[in-house]
Design a protein around this motif. Structure first.
Motif, PDB file in Angstrom:
ATOM      1  N   LEU A   1       3.385  -8.787 -20.785  1.00  0.00           N
ATOM      2  CA  LEU A   1       4.036  -8.971 -19.481  1.00  0.00           C
ATOM      3  C   LEU A   1       4.739  -7.692 -19.056  1.00  0.00           C
ATOM      4  N   TRP A   2       5.447  -7.072 -20.012  1.00  0.00           N
ATOM      5  CA  TRP A   2       6.135  -5.827 -19.691  1.00  0.00           C
ATOM      6  C   TRP A   2       5.140  -4.703 -19.429  1.00  0.00           C
ATOM      7  N   LEU A   3       3.967  -4.788 -20.076  1.00  0.00           N
ATOM      8  CA  LEU A   3       2.929  -3.800 -19.794  1.00  0.00           C
ATOM      9  C   LEU A   3       2.444  -3.945 -18.348  1.00  0.00           C
ATOM     10  N   SER A   4       2.236  -5.208 -17.925  1.00  0.00           N
ATOM     11  CA  SER A   4       1.835  -5.468 -16.548  1.00  0.00           C
ATOM     12  C   SER A   4       2.909  -4.999 -15.577  1.00  0.00           C
ATOM     13  N   TYR A   5       4.159  -5.345 -15.878  1.00  0.00           N
ATOM     14  CA  TYR A   5       5.269  -4.935 -15.024  1.00  0.00           C
ATOM     15  C   TYR A   5       5.400  -3.416 -15.001  1.00  0.00           C
ATOM     16  N   GLY A   6       5.370  -2.796 -16.194  1.00  0.00           N
ATOM     17  CA  GLY A   6       5.604  -1.364 -16.290  1.00  0.00           C
ATOM     18  C   GLY A   6       4.534  -0.533 -15.604  1.00  0.00           C
ATOM     19  N   VAL A   7       3.271  -0.878 -15.825  1.00  0.00           N
ATOM     20  CA  VAL A   7       2.177  -0.106 -15.225  1.00  0.00           C
ATOM     21  C   VAL A   7       2.208  -0.236 -13.706  1.00  0.00           C
ATOM     22  N   SER A   8       2.355  -1.469 -13.214  1.00  0.00           N
ATOM     23  CA  SER A   8       2.397  -1.670 -11.760  1.00  0.00           C
ATOM     24  C   SER A   8       3.631  -1.013 -11.148  1.00  0.00           C
ATOM     25  N   ASN A   9       4.733  -0.981 -11.897  1.00  0.00           N
ATOM     26  CA  ASN A   9       5.946  -0.343 -11.415  1.00  0.00           C
ATOM     27  C   ASN A   9       5.763   1.161 -11.298  1.00  0.00           C
ATOM     28  N   ILE A  10       5.069   1.739 -12.279  1.00  0.00           N
ATOM     29  CA  ILE A  10       4.796   3.172 -12.249  1.00  0.00           C
ATOM     30  C   ILE A  10       3.896   3.512 -11.058  1.00  0.00           C
ATOM     31  N   VAL A  11       2.842   2.702 -10.878  1.00  0.00           N
ATOM     32  CA  VAL A  11       1.948   2.919  -9.734  1.00  0.00           C
ATOM     33  C   VAL A  11       2.732   2.811  -8.428  1.00  0.00           C
ATOM     34  N   GLY A  12       3.590   1.800  -8.350  1.00  0.00           N
ATOM     35  CA  GLY A  12       4.396   1.616  -7.151  1.00  0.00           C
ATOM     36  C   GLY A  12       5.309   2.790  -6.886  1.00  0.00           C
ATOM     37  N   LYS A  13       5.908   3.336  -7.927  1.00  0.00           N
ATOM     38  CA  LYS A  13       6.810   4.471  -7.748  1.00  0.00           C
ATOM     39  C   LYS A  13       6.072   5.702  -7.242  1.00  0.00           C
ATOM     40  N   VAL A  14       4.859   5.910  -7.755  1.00  0.00           N
ATOM     41  CA  VAL A  14       4.063   7.038  -7.278  1.00  0.00           C
ATOM     42  C   VAL A  14       3.707   6.837  -5.804  1.00  0.00           C
ATOM     43  N   VAL A  15       3.252   5.628  -5.478  1.00  0.00           N
ATOM     44  CA  VAL A  15       2.834   5.321  -4.110  1.00  0.00           C
ATOM     45  C   VAL A  15       4.004   5.427  -3.132  1.00  0.00           C
ATOM     46  N   PHE A  16       5.115   4.747  -3.460  1.00  0.00           N
ATOM     47  CA  PHE A  16       6.230   4.698  -2.517  1.00  0.00           C
ATOM     48  C   PHE A  16       7.004   6.018  -2.463  1.00  0.00           C
ATOM     49  N   SER A  17       7.030   6.759  -3.569  1.00  0.00           N
ATOM     50  CA  SER A  17       7.669   8.081  -3.539  1.00  0.00           C
ATOM     51  C   SER A  17       6.874   9.026  -2.643  1.00  0.00           C
ATOM     52  N   ALA A  18       5.541   8.932  -2.734  1.00  0.00           N
ATOM     53  CA  ALA A  18       4.696   9.772  -1.876  1.00  0.00           C
ATOM     54  C   ALA A  18       4.858   9.374  -0.412  1.00  0.00           C
ATOM     55  N   LEU A  19       4.922   8.061  -0.141  1.00  0.00           N
ATOM     56  CA  LEU A  19       5.121   7.594   1.232  1.00  0.00           C
ATOM     57  C   LEU A  19       6.461   8.062   1.787  1.00  0.00           C
ATOM     58  N   ALA A  20       7.511   7.937   0.962  1.00  0.00           N
ATOM     59  CA  ALA A  20       8.854   8.324   1.415  1.00  0.00           C
ATOM     60  C   ALA A  20       8.964   9.819   1.662  1.00  0.00           C
ATOM     61  N   GLN A  21       8.085  10.598   1.024  1.00  0.00           N
ATOM     62  CA  GLN A  21       8.104  12.043   1.214  1.00  0.00           C
ATOM     63  C   GLN A  21       7.644  12.427   2.621  1.00  0.00           C
ATOM     64  N   SER A  22       6.858  11.536   3.253  1.00  0.00           N
ATOM     65  CA  SER A  22       6.347  11.815   4.591  1.00  0.00           C
ATOM     66  C   SER A  22       7.448  11.629   5.633  1.00  0.00           C
ATOM     67  N   PRO A  23       7.595  12.560   6.566  1.00  0.00           N
ATOM     68  CA  PRO A  23       8.629  12.423   7.612  1.00  0.00           C
ATOM     69  C   PRO A  23       8.343  11.276   8.575  1.00  0.00           C
ATOM     70  N   ARG A  24       7.128  10.752   8.580  1.00  0.00           N
ATOM     71  CA  ARG A  24       6.777   9.662   9.476  1.00  0.00           C
ATOM     72  C   ARG A  24       7.203   8.296   8.943  1.00  0.00           C
ATOM     73  N   VAL A  25       7.550   8.237   7.665  1.00  0.00           N
ATOM     74  CA  VAL A  25       7.900   6.965   7.028  1.00  0.00           C
ATOM     75  C   VAL A  25       9.412   6.807   7.009  1.00  0.00           C
ATOM     76  N   ASN A  26       9.888   5.653   7.463  1.00  0.00           N
ATOM     77  CA  ASN A  26      11.315   5.332   7.429  1.00  0.00           C
ATOM     78  C   ASN A  26      11.649   4.759   6.053  1.00  0.00           C
ATOM     79  N   THR A  27      12.402   5.499   5.267  1.00  0.00           N
ATOM     80  CA  THR A  27      12.686   5.109   3.889  1.00  0.00           C
ATOM     81  C   THR A  27      13.442   3.789   3.812  1.00  0.00           C
TER      82      THR A  27
END
Length: 451
Positions: free
Chosen positions: A255-281
């Protein structure tokens, strides 16, 4: 190697902070695993055991105000070393504990306290070493928590089976000492262009509590309070609940593997999105919290291993913003000058939410005999948090604070006008008295001359 903003040494610092987060996440986020072990070791007492297991996570977020003070006063290298030694000492002292209650002081208070100080030092270093890639750097650093959660949830179970609870605490204490060389890499510095903008920042001696006059910031810290009530209940009760759906103590780490991997993917995705000036953090953060709340509330509905596994992955993906974007949202609300103080004030409210969430979950479990109410409560708390996160954005767009400030200004002007009028009347009365006295004096002088 260059030591300027976004330079070569900046990435070395980021690597050290990332590895530190692995160790901190491995201790503070595995409270659910520790609950199963402590319950078996010291007996069943849901409220007390959940409270104990929530303590490291709670102190992790409660100690940053002191960490902020140490960082401002002595630098983040000293702050990191002090925190590391405190955390390691707390775990090693737990080796000698024979009853549950002393663990509140060693495993709960001292360990969490030390990790919180180290946490503040790491993010303060990132704040100094990064400018253009600040959001990306904090997002990458927060991935370490998930790696630690996945790795340590399995390691702690293995250590417990082979070396017992006491041996596990001693080994973990030794592992924490590896944070010392990582802290040494935090070479104190300031980005030159920012130092020129902020006069006397290095001379700060305490946290700027006047930030609490900012309603957007107050709404933000309240949101973090409810967020951590939700996550505390979820993290602590998920392992025990998963056993009811068919998982075992040996394999619920998946369960923690599922949570951890998806959390890591989410952090990469949302960190990249937040880096864009067009995205409201702030809006992005709000949507992710609301989605997390809905998914957490659905957890008791799907009583199969597959259902729980999928929902755990969804929670991991969307709740990742609480680690990846918390620094970015705080920075957007309070700015660079107040960033360290802002983080120092946010973390205690996260800790209070975590402190309440643990025993609240245990109380709900004891009184109802089911985990369903706990998950419904956790989901509702997360949804409420999303509403509070949205206020700073509404304030920015519609000027809610501006309207309040105008009303306050009108009130102050009205009081000032009345004061001026009252002073004018007093002045006129005094002038008239002086004139009367002067007339009387002249009459007396004239009478004396005539006599």
């Amino acid at each position: 190697m260059e030591s300027g903003c976004d330079s070569g040494w900046s990435w070395v610092v980021l690597t050290c902070v990332l590895l530190s987060q692995v160790a901190m996440g491995g201790i503070c986020l595995t409270g659910g695993v520790m609950y199963v072990i402590i319950e078996r070791q010291f007996g069943e007492n849901p409220v007390g055991n959940f409270w104990l297991c929530a303590m490291p996570f709670t102190m992790w977020f409660l100690s940053p105000p002191l960490g902020s003070f140490l960082t401002n006063r002595y630098g983040y290298r000293v702050c990191g070393l002090v925190g590391t030694c405190a955390a390691s000492l707390g775990l090693m002292l737990s080796f000698f504990v024979k009853h549950r209650d002393p663990l509140f002081a060693t495993y709960g208070f001292l360990t969490g306290f030390g990790l919180g100080i180290h946490y503040t030092s790491g993010y303060a270093a990132l704040n100094d070493y990064f400018d253009k890639y600040k959001v990306l750097a904090t997002g990458i650093a927060s991935i370490g928590n998930n790696v630690g959660l996945v790795a340590f949830s399995k390691l702690i179970s293995v250590f417990d089976r082979r070396f017992s609870f006491s041996g596990t605490m001693l080994i973990l204490g030794g592992l924490m000492l590896n944070l010392c060389p990582l802290s040494i890499a935090f070479i104190p510095r300031r980005c030159t262009q920012k130092v020129n903008e902020i006069k006397g920042l290095d001379d700060k001696k305490c946290i700027n509590i006047f930030l609490l006059k900012n309603l957007s910031f107050v709404s933000w810290i309240i949101a973090n309070f409810f967020t951590n009530i939700s996550l505390s209940i979820y993290f602590l009760q998920l392992p025990a609940y998963s056993i009811q759906t068919g998982f075992t103590e040996e394999n619920f780490s998946i369960l923690w593997l599922s949570y951890g991997v998806s959390n890591i993917v989410g952090k990469v995705v949302f960190s990249a999105l937040a880096q864009s000036p067009r995205v409201n953090t702030i809006v992005l953060y709000t949507v992710c919290l609301a989605t997390s709340g809905l998914v957490i509330g659905l957890t008791p509905v799907l009583l199969t291993q597959t259902g729980v596994l999928v929902l755990t992955g969804c929670v991991g993906f969307f709740s990742c913003v609480t680690g990846a974007l918390i620094a970015a949202v705080t920075f957007e609300i309070v700015g660079f000058e107040n960033f360290a103080d802002g983080m120092g004030l946010v973390m205690p409210f996260k800790s209070f939410g975590n402190l309440i969430g643990g025993p609240l979950g245990g109380l709900l479990l004891s009184s109802t005999g089911t985990y369903s109410v706990s998950f419904y409560t956790a989901g509702s708390s997360m949804l409420l948090a999303s509403l509070f996160v949205l206020y700073p954005e509404l304030n920015k767009r519609f000027g809610l604070d501006t309207y309040r400030s105008k009303r306050k200004l009108k009130s102050e002007l009205r009081v000032e006008k009345n004061t001026v009028a009252a002073n004018t009347c007093e002045t006129e009365a005094l002038t008239q008295r002086v004139i009367n006295i002067d007339i009387k004096s002249r009459k007396c002088i004239d009478e004396c001359i005539n006599e």
